[in-house]
Design a protein around this motif. Structure first.
Motif, PDB file in Angstrom:
ATOM      1  N   HIS A  68       0.860  -1.188   0.000  1.00  0.00           N
ATOM      2  CA  HIS A  68       0.000   0.000   0.000  1.00  0.00           C
ATOM      3  C   HIS A  68       0.891   1.231   0.000  1.00  0.00           C
ATOM      4  O   HIS A  68       1.528   1.548   0.996  1.00  0.00           O
ATOM      5  CB  HIS A  68      -0.923   0.016   1.212  1.00  0.00           C
ATOM      6  CG  HIS A  68      -2.090   0.951   1.057  1.00  0.00           C
ATOM      7  ND1 HIS A  68      -1.929   2.302   0.841  1.00  0.00           N
ATOM      8  CD2 HIS A  68      -3.440   0.725   1.065  1.00  0.00           C
ATOM      9  CE1 HIS A  68      -3.117   2.873   0.747  1.00  0.00           C
ATOM     10  NE2 HIS A  68      -4.048   1.941   0.865  1.00  0.00           N
ATOM     11  N   ASP A  71      -2.529   4.755  -2.259  1.00  0.00           N
ATOM     12  CA  ASP A  71      -3.778   4.746  -3.017  1.00  0.00           C
ATOM     13  C   ASP A  71      -4.467   3.404  -2.841  1.00  0.00           C
ATOM     14  O   ASP A  71      -3.891   2.358  -3.149  1.00  0.00           O
ATOM     15  CB  ASP A  71      -3.487   5.003  -4.497  1.00  0.00           C
ATOM     16  CG  ASP A  71      -4.747   4.974  -5.343  1.00  0.00           C
ATOM     17  OD1 ASP A  71      -5.049   3.897  -5.910  1.00  0.00           O
ATOM     18  OD2 ASP A  71      -5.434   6.003  -5.425  1.00  0.00           O
ATOM     19  N   ASP A  72      -5.696   3.409  -2.347  1.00  0.00           N
ATOM     20  CA  ASP A  72      -6.400   2.157  -2.059  1.00  0.00           C
ATOM     21  C   ASP A  72      -6.596   1.303  -3.308  1.00  0.00           C
ATOM     22  O   ASP A  72      -6.404   0.082  -3.273  1.00  0.00           O
ATOM     23  CB  ASP A  72      -7.771   2.457  -1.437  1.00  0.00           C
ATOM     24  CG  ASP A  72      -7.694   2.882   0.012  1.00  0.00           C
ATOM     25  OD1 ASP A  72      -6.596   2.804   0.598  1.00  0.00           O
ATOM     26  OD2 ASP A  72      -8.736   3.293   0.560  1.00  0.00           O
ATOM     27  N   THR A  73      -7.000   1.931  -4.399  1.00  0.00           N
ATOM     28  CA  THR A  73      -7.272   1.160  -5.614  1.00  0.00           C
ATOM     29  C   THR A  73      -6.007   0.491  -6.126  1.00  0.00           C
ATOM     30  O   THR A  73      -6.014  -0.697  -6.489  1.00  0.00           O
ATOM     31  CB  THR A  73      -7.868   2.070  -6.708  1.00  0.00           C
ATOM     32  OG1 THR A  73      -9.083   2.637  -6.216  1.00  0.00           O
ATOM     33  CG2 THR A  73      -8.142   1.285  -7.971  1.00  0.00           C
TER      34      THR A  73
END
Length: 321
Positions: A68, A71-73
């Motif tokens: 990580h 950005d989560d996506t």
């Protein structure tokens, strides 16, 4: 080494892929955690080292800096990618590798989806959790759904240290694995103790790396502070008792000092072998194995090889078949 001695089962082994390194570098991790360079890795070279050291099986995981990068996506996509790559390696070499799947924490929904995929589709042996992600430590209440799901699955949870958010000041320009990793391990385990997470979720099997980091010498201090500062009416076992339920790998310079300190805290039945390869070079792994093979094991346990392998087969029963 006796001819019938078992092969080690390595619970602390890492892999990297060209794609993973490229994405980490693009996110600013050119010198990961301050070490001079990224390691290279291939299944074939890893197997050659395992055969030289009589390591039967290695559980693969992604090390620090994790997956990580802000950005989560992107983290969800990278978690899926490295987990699929690791599972492909496991399938290509039956019995020689296992997988601790990466989760895109602190993205809770993404982590829950990846737990389901890792267990239901990739047949993962457990998960790896970095000690913190962007300052979110593992006892954070936002992560409660993740712990509940891992507990429901009676998961093996391998903790791995990473840099604390304050490393720019605390590391003093030196590689973070030297000191910062050791204390970040103690920090996140202390957070799990103080939050009551380890006591609430007793179906978990938690593996702490590097002989427990600083925990063996801090355990009594943590225990005393827990008694003073846990909320009124909270009834949880003390730190020393809870630490005695966890498992600990022997990666790093376990001898001559750190392993005896750990044995003053936990029983020999809680110890597992770990190499930290590929971040520890082959020569370091060979020296580490030679030192353990030459060292006296606790009375009645035979050898460190026999002891840690038997313990690992209990923790990871599929490996015993």
């Amino acid at each position: 080494m006796p001819i019938d001695a078992p092969g080690y089962l390595d619970v602390h082994a890492h892999f990297v892929t060209d794609s993973y390194v490229r994405q980490a570098r693009a996110a600013g991790h050119e010198l990961p955690d301050g070490v001079p360079a990224w390691p290279s890795w291939s299944a074939e070279a890893h197997l050659e080292l395992m055969d030289r050291c009589s390591i039967e099986t290695s559980m693969l995981s992604i090390s620090s800096p994790g997956i990580h990068f802000g950005d989560d996506t992107a983290a969800r996509r990278l978690a899926r990618e490295v987990n699929e790559d690791g599972a492909d390696t496991v399938r290509a070499h039956p019995g020689r590798f296992g997988l601790f799947a990466s989760l895109p924490l602190p993205d809770v929904d993404g982590a829950l989806a990846e737990i389901a995929h890792a267990y239901d589709h990739l047949d993962a042996d457990g998960v790896v959790l970095e000690t913190n992600t962007h300052g979110t430590y593992l006892g954070n209440p936002d992560l409660e759904p993740v712990w509940a799901e891992l507990d429901r699955r009676a998961a093996v949870v391998f903790l791995h240290p990473t840099s604390p958010v304050c490393w720019e000041q605390s590391a003093l320009g030196r590689p973070r694995p030297m000191v910062e990793f050791i204390f970040d391990t103690a920090r996140t385990v202390t957070d799990l103790l103080m939050s009551g997470t380890l006591d609430r979720y007793r179906n978990l099997t938690v593996i702490v790396p590097h002989c427990g980091g600083a925990l063996p010498v801090l355990a009594d201090r943590i225990d005393g502070f827990m008694k003073m500062f846990m909320p009124a009416g909270t009834e949880v076992p003390g730190a020393v008792e809870q630490l005695g339920r966890l498992y600990y790998d022997l990666a790093g310079p376990a001898l001559p000092r750190q392993l005896p300190a750990l044995l003053s805290l936990v029983g020999a039945d809680r110890l597992l072998y770990g190499s930290d390869h590929c971040w520890t070079p082959a020569a370091g792994v060979e020296a580490h194995v030679a030192g353990l093979d030459a060292a006296a094991a606790p009375d009645g346990t035979g050898s460190w090889r026999a002891l840690t392998t038997a313990n690992a087969h209990r923790v990871l029963p599929r490996t015993a078949r």
